[in-house]
Design a protein around this motif. Structure first.
Motif, short mmCIF file in Angstrom:
data_model
loop_
_atom_site.label_atom_id
_atom_site.label_comp_id
_atom_site.label_asym_id
_atom_site.label_seq_id
_atom_site.Cartn_x
_atom_site.Cartn_y
_atom_site.Cartn_z
N LEU A 171 5.07 -10.83 7.43
CA LEU A 171 4.64 -10.04 6.28
C LEU A 171 5.83 -9.32 5.63
O LEU A 171 6.24 -8.24 6.08
CB LEU A 171 3.61 -8.99 6.71
CG LEU A 171 2.36 -9.49 7.43
CD1 LEU A 171 1.48 -8.33 7.86
CD2 LEU A 171 1.57 -10.43 6.51
N ARG B 8 0.03 -6.42 -3.22
CA ARG B 8 -0.64 -6.36 -1.93
C ARG B 8 -0.56 -4.94 -1.39
O ARG B 8 0.43 -4.24 -1.60
CB ARG B 8 0.03 -7.34 -0.97
CG ARG B 8 -0.66 -7.37 0.38
CD ARG B 8 -0.33 -8.59 1.18
NE ARG B 8 -1.26 -8.66 2.32
CZ ARG B 8 -1.06 -9.41 3.37
NH1 ARG B 8 -0.01 -10.19 3.43
NH2 ARG B 8 -1.93 -9.41 4.36
N GLN B 9 -1.61 -4.52 -0.70
CA GLN B 9 -1.60 -3.17 -0.12
C GLN B 9 -2.05 -3.20 1.34
O GLN B 9 -3.09 -3.76 1.67
CB GLN B 9 -2.51 -2.24 -0.90
CG GLN B 9 -2.41 -0.83 -0.38
CD GLN B 9 -3.30 0.19 -1.08
OE1 GLN B 9 -3.68 1.16 -0.46
NE2 GLN B 9 -3.61 -0.01 -2.34
N LEU B 10 -1.25 -2.55 2.19
CA LEU B 10 -1.65 -2.35 3.59
C LEU B 10 -1.69 -0.85 3.84
O LEU B 10 -1.00 -0.08 3.18
CB LEU B 10 -0.64 -2.98 4.55
CG LEU B 10 -0.28 -4.46 4.38
CD1 LEU B 10 0.70 -4.89 5.47
CD2 LEU B 10 -1.53 -5.34 4.44
N GLY C 255 -11.76 -2.74 4.36
CA GLY C 255 -10.50 -3.37 4.72
C GLY C 255 -10.66 -4.21 5.97
O GLY C 255 -11.69 -4.18 6.63
N ILE D 282 -5.54 -5.77 10.67
CA ILE D 282 -4.54 -6.81 10.97
C ILE D 282 -4.11 -6.69 12.43
O ILE D 282 -4.03 -7.66 13.17
CB ILE D 282 -3.31 -6.68 10.05
CG1 ILE D 282 -3.72 -6.87 8.59
CG2 ILE D 282 -2.24 -7.69 10.43
CD1 ILE D 282 -2.57 -6.74 7.61
N ASP E 218 -5.49 -4.29 6.11
CA ASP E 218 -5.27 -4.99 4.83
C ASP E 218 -6.33 -4.49 3.86
O ASP E 218 -7.52 -4.67 4.09
CB ASP E 218 -5.40 -6.50 5.05
CG ASP E 218 -4.85 -7.27 3.88
OD1 ASP E 218 -4.65 -6.66 2.81
OD2 ASP E 218 -4.61 -8.48 4.05
N THR F 104 -6.11 -5.08 0.46
CA THR F 104 -6.09 -5.85 -0.79
C THR F 104 -7.43 -6.51 -1.11
O THR F 104 -8.03 -7.09 -0.24
CB THR F 104 -5.00 -6.93 -0.71
OG1 THR F 104 -3.87 -6.38 -0.05
CG2 THR F 104 -4.63 -7.39 -2.10
#
Ligand code: NOJ
Length: 524
Positions: free
Chosen positions: A445, A473-475, A494, A497, A522, A524
């Motif tokens: 990632l 993308r957003q985590l 969400g 991960i 995650d 997104t």
């Protein structure tokens, strides 16, 4: 050709005396490191930093260098190092070594010459002064304890040492010193070394008038202690950034070299983040380790702001996040396993380079030394002996933990049967598994390596949260600083991960985090 420093996501620190002994003397060596290169590669590290292995009388275990361009026989020879370098590069692992530019050993030929008489051309390569009415030239205190000055009866002057008397300070105000040290850097860079961790840079420039340090009236201990003074003259002198810039500028002569300064900002000398910023930005190829976790007070907000302030201070330069090193008590001993597991989880999700001290990936702990084992010249109390955190790597459960076949130079921890690589390799719930998974994720990632990082308001004072973003993308990262289950409402649903525990779940937009749990989501 290994990956560029910009693409490096992790650095593993090896204390060479304690990683693997192959030549049977109870002290680790370079061939021992080479033997373990597959372990490092399987672990997923992108770069290693090897603490000093140069010719040395070992009064400070190698940080007292007597020949910058050779290997001490206890560690092997130059050919062994070349082989190590080849084997690392063959696995796309970069190699960083330790540069000690501000002092040498008193056995170094430069100092031997310098000491030989006031008229010697190398006299001014070190800091020599007349006494002050039969006393030291000023009140400076050494970080190793006691006065910073030692009297040399033969020449009738004192020499300065910011550490042990066997480690005289080089005088960077003499341009020849800078040239000589830059040549040392070129020697190793030409050989193929990828970067330098630069030791103890704060004293590279001192007050030119060598004025007394200010007395610290808040300190109530022995007046010969380091803490008894505010160090406003013995370090951070007027040429501090200039000399660091000059040193780091050697990197400009090469394609892709990196320097990482060992730097502990001093809150008594002003804003610590400004200090980090000023040191990091001396050169685009320079940076300084984030060292604030060494005194982590286990407070989510403090931890969060420390990280954010450092990220900001680093700016475009690469951040290097540390949990500890060979001078600090181990993170597992400082915080206990559950908390240190959470902090390691977080450290491996931070941007830039995540640094791991050997053995921390399996949760090694400090060893209680006996008087007989104490060898650290810096500290006279067993409790503070830095060697407690430098004991043999625990590869397996055998008597010497697979480090050596003979009695090692320091005792192996009595927990070797529970805490070792062989056992943890087979246990999916182990810290080693978690670290491997996280290092794998850092490769998979790019957002973890390059993405932005902002602190989140989690709405729960016990839970620290961050947002990582890259290319849409957003985590999000959440760490529970409490020992009890905590609930957090996510901005939207969400997907987990990875978590510190396998059973961490998100139910719609509700996250339930176990005590000291951490999770990467995650969004997104
Ligand atoms: C910092 C090093 O990390 C430490 O181990 C050493 O004793 C001092 N600098 C002096 O070189």
């Amino acid at each position: 050709m290994t990956k560029a420093w910009r693409d490096v996501g992790s650095l593993y620190q090896i204390y060479p005396r304690s990683f693997r002994d192959l030549n049977g003397d109870g002290v680790g060596d370079l061939n021992g490191i080479t033997l373990k290169m597959d372990y490092l590669s399987d672990l997923g590290v992108d770069a290693i930093w090897i603490s000093p292995f140069f010719t040395s009388p070992m009064t400070d275990f190698g940080y007292d260098v007597a020949d910058y361009q050779n290997v001490d026989p206890v560690f092997g020879g130059l050919d062994d190092f070349r082989m190590l370098l080849d084997e690392a590069h063959a696995r796309d692992i970069k190699v960083m070594i330790d540069l000690v530019p501000c002092h040498t050993s008193d056995q170094h030929p430069w100092f031997v010459e310098s000491r030989s008489g006031r008229g010697n051309p190398k006299r001014d390569w070190y800091v020599w002064r007349d006494g002050n009415d039969g006393h030291e030239p000023n009140n400076w205190i050494s970080l190793a304890g006691g006065k910073s000055w030692t009297f040399d009866a033969d020449s009738g002057q004192y020499y300065l040492h910011s550490f042990l008397p066997t480690q005289p300070d080089l005088n960077w105000d003499n341009p020849e010193v800078c040239l000589a040290i830059k040549d040392v850097v070129r020697f190793w860079f030409d050989m193929g070394v990828d970067g330098m961790r630069v030791d103890a840079i704060w004293g590279i420039s001192k007050d030119p008038e060598l004025r007394d340090d200010t007395v610290n009236y808040d300190f109530h201990g022995d007046s010969n202690s380091y803490g008894a003074y505010i160090h406003d003259h013995c370090k951070h002198g007027p040429h501090f950034q200039e000399y660091l810039h000059e040193l780091a500028s050697v990197c400009d002569e090469y394609d892709d070299k990196q320097m990482v300064f060992e730097f502990y900002p001093d809150e008594r000398l002003g804003d610590i983040w400004q200090q980090y910023h000023d040191v990091i930005h001396v050169h685009p190829k320079a940076t300084a380790f984030f060292m604030e976790h060494r005194q982590n007070d286990w407070h989510g907000e403090h931890t969060g702001w420390n990280i954010m302030n450092y990220v900001k201070a680093a700016g475009e330069n690469i951040p290097f996040f540390c949990l500890g090193n060979h001078d600090q008590p181990r993170v597992t001993s400082r915080l206990g396993l559950p908390r240190s597991r959470a902090l390691q989880f977080l450290n491996l999700l931070c941007p830039g380079v995540s640094v791991m001290y050997y053995g921390d990936e399996i949760g090694m702990e400090d060893v209680d030394l006996t008087q007989h084992d104490a060898q650290d010249g810096f500290h006279h109390s067993l409790q503070d002996d830095r060697n407690r955190a430098r004991t043999p790597m625990q590869w397996n459960s055998s008597r010497y933990a697979g480090f050596a076949n003979v009695l090692p130079w320091l005792p192996v921890h009595s927990n070797r049967k529970q805490v070792n690589v062989a056992k943890e390799t087979k246990d999916p719930s182990s810290l080693l598994w978690l670290c491997r998974k996280l290092l794998e994720l850092r490769h998979e990632l790019p957002i973890l390596r390059y993405g932005s990082m902002e602190k989140l308001d989690t709405g729960n004072g016990f839970v620290l949260g961050f947002r990582r973003q890259l290319d849409g993308r957003q985590l999000q990262i959440y760490i529970n600083f409490a020992d009890s289950v905590q609930t957090v409402w996510l901005p939207n649903s969400g997907r987990v991960i990875i978590g510190t525990n396998p059973d961490i779940r998100v139910d719609g937009d509700v996250l339930q985090l176990p005590g000291y749990g951490g999770v990467l989501i995650d969004i997104t």
